[in-house]
Design an enzyme around this catalytic site. Structure first.
Site, PDB file in Angstrom:
ATOM      1  N   HIS A  76       0.838  -1.205   0.000  1.00 38.85           N
ATOM      2  CA  HIS A  76       0.000   0.000   0.000  1.00 38.85           C
ATOM      3  C   HIS A  76       0.871   1.253   0.000  1.00 38.85           C
ATOM      4  O   HIS A  76       0.597   2.219  -0.703  1.00 38.85           O
ATOM      5  CB  HIS A  76      -0.932   0.022   1.219  1.00 38.85           C
ATOM      6  CG  HIS A  76      -1.773  -1.221   1.339  1.00 38.85           C
ATOM      7  ND1 HIS A  76      -2.313  -1.662   2.508  1.00 38.85           N
ATOM      8  CD2 HIS A  76      -2.149  -2.120   0.398  1.00 38.85           C
ATOM      9  CE1 HIS A  76      -2.992  -2.780   2.302  1.00 38.85           C
ATOM     10  NE2 HIS A  76      -2.898  -3.082   1.029  1.00 38.85           N
ATOM     11  N   ASP A  88      -5.512   5.782   0.196  1.00 40.36           N
ATOM     12  CA  ASP A  88      -5.758   4.481  -0.437  1.00 40.36           C
ATOM     13  C   ASP A  88      -7.135   3.974   0.025  1.00 40.36           C
ATOM     14  O   ASP A  88      -7.756   4.576   0.913  1.00 40.36           O
ATOM     15  CB  ASP A  88      -4.599   3.508  -0.183  1.00 40.36           C
ATOM     16  CG  ASP A  88      -4.528   2.985   1.243  1.00 40.36           C
ATOM     17  OD1 ASP A  88      -5.562   2.955   1.938  1.00 40.36           O
ATOM     18  OD2 ASP A  88      -3.424   2.613   1.671  1.00 40.36           O
TER      19      ASP A  88
END
Ligand code: UDP
Length: 478
Positions: free
Chosen positions: A23, A120
């Site tokens: 991520h 995200d």
């Protein structure tokens, strides 16, 4: 990246990533591009709780730029909410949810005030906090356009089947996209827990995707023009990829294992080695590891293998441990395997400097779990793949790579649960040798070229980000 001179006051944006190397890596790359190519000031908000060592080192890396500031958000304790069966995604959701309560004070103290927040998917809960400060939020979906389309379609699908995914026939047809096989989506993608995140997508100002026009033209076209998507309150999409880390950004390159691996690769002939790694968290069962080991041995092909300890309960068993030194691999590989393959193979048990490995001239193939970062890093280095999906949307990615002609996907025989040694031997040979290997090499090098072009001056991804950066600089959003 070309440093951009500017006499204007630098626009300031913040980037917020959930824990996990997969991520943090693409969001950090985006942050760097905004700083270096577009003259922005970026504050990177890192969630430290449960962050694996590789992530911590990635963020501490000395390559960070003067206009890129990292703030580690306070540690939260979620241990009382975890049980032995809590999966990776739920654990991330819990950590993020608690950490976000610190966001208002961080946003208040940030000077100069930020113009936009980029998050995200796991951090979409930040939307409400940012809205209270009138800060527009952008989503960076660090996966493919196909996954983006599915994510946007998911609330409709969920409503159609009343949340009972067993009512879905064999395929999920996302309008304008190739049909997706239900087997590729369950478990790991079609999960009720994902729904609140999908429902928030219409609230963001724009969606960045880690892909590029030339890699997924049909799907990107559908997301923009298909009547279904036009009928949704969907924000504009910005393909800005491939955002991959560079060789110089590798965390943990100075460990003894990394050095040993790169020195070993230096001694191998060009295009002779297959690299085997299942991402930051992927783990195999003991039986599967044994079959993979036997298959590599039988193929007589040179290999480097990041062989983490097996797990019988989870395919993502080392997600939060990525980068810790694990126990020696000899204890969980077949008896005598390390001795018999000493001349041709190298096994490490913890963490590889992946981009350095993939860009090494001796490496030609990659046995990968098809995490999207690994896929993009492989394409960016012109390395063909053996697809070995384990969890999340990796089966979707694997099918796409096979369709594109840059990967083969070994399958278990009959109703066996594991891929047998014979199948491993067959696919390794076919990818590394012969006509199929040559055709895959040519195709992946074509994709590598389109990716480079997309990022270069005048390229599609470059223009996509530049347009947005110009709008932000002018004080608005497109
Ligand atoms: N990675 C690495 N060394 C390893 C394992 C993983 O550098 O031994 C990096 C890899 O380069 C990639 C990231 O970790 O950037 C993994 O992201 P991906 O999306 O492929 O998979 P995830 O781990 O998120 O499932």
């Amino acid at each position: 990246m070309v440093a951009r001179e500017t006499t204007q006051k630098k626009p300031h944006v913040a980037v917020l990533a959930s824990p996990g190397v997969g991520h943090v890596t693409p969001l950090l790359e985006l942050a760097k591009r905004l700083v270096v190519d577009h003259g922005f000031q970026v504050t990177f908000l890192a969630i430290s709780t449960d962050a694996p060592p590789a992530q911590i080192q990635l963020l501490n890396s000395s390559t960070l730029l003067p206009d890129l500031h990292v703030i580690h958000l306070p540690h939260v304790d979620v241990s009382n909410l975890l049980t032995a069966s809590t999966g990776v995604s739920v654990r991330i959701v819990l950590v993020v949810r608690q950490t976000l309560s610190y966001l208002p004070s961080v946003l208040t103290n940030m000077q100069p005030h930020i113009q936009s927040l980029i998050v995200d998917p796991f951090c979409l809960g930040a939307l409400e906090y940012a809205a209270a400060f009138s800060i527009p939020t952008y989503l960076f979906l660090t996966t493919s356009a196909s996954f983006t389309a599915l994510t946007m379609y998911f609330p409709t699908l969920h409503a159609q089947v009343d949340g009972d995914y067993s009512k879905i026939a064999e395929k999920v047809v996302v309008p304008g996209c190739n049909p997706l096989l239900l087997d590729d989506l369950i478990p790991g993608v079609l999960m009720p827990e994902v729904l609140p995140l999908c429902n928030r997508i219409p609230l963001v100002k724009g969606v960045f995707i880690n892909t590029w026009e030339e890699l997924e033209p049909v799907t990107l076209g559908a997301v923009r023009k298909n009547p279904f998507f036009l009928g949704l309150p969907a924000p504009p999409v910005y393909p800005i990829g491939p955002m991959t880390k560079g060789n110089e950004d590798e965390p943990l390159t100075s460990t003894l294992e990394s050095k040993k691996m790169l020195t070993w690769l230096d001694k191998q002939p060009p295009d002779s080695v297959v690299y085997v790694s299942f991402g930051s968290g992927g783990t195999l069962s003991g039986e599967q590891m044994s079959e993979l080991a036997w298959g590599l041995e039988l193929s007589q092909t040179r290999f480097v293998w990041v062989a983490r300890p097996p797990s019988e309960v989870s395919a993502s068993g080392s997600f939060f441990e990525a980068g810790y030194d694990a126990e020696g691999a000899a204890s969980y590989l077949p008896d005598g395997f390390l001795d018999r393959t000493r001349e041709r193979g190298l096994v490490i048990s913890s963490w590889a400097p992946q981009v350095a490995v993939l860009s090494h001239g001796s490496v030609a193939g990659f046995v990968t779990h098809c995490g999207w970062n690994s896929v993009l890093e492989s394409i960016a280095q012109g390395v063909r793949m053996i697809a070995w999906p384990l969890y999340a949307e990796q089966s979707m990615n694997a099918r796409m790579l096979v369709d594109m002609g840059v990967a083969v996907w070994p399958k278990p025989a009959g109703d066996r649960a594991v891929v047998g040694r014979g199948e491993v031997e067959r696919v390794v040979r076919s990818v590394m040798e012969g006509e199929q290997g040559k055709a895959m090499r040519q195709k992946v090098i074509e994709l590598q070229g389109t990716g480079l072009k997309a990022l270069g001056l005048g390229g599609s991804s470059n223009a996509s980000l530049a347009g947005l950066a110009d709008a932000w600089r002018a004080g608005g959003s497109p």
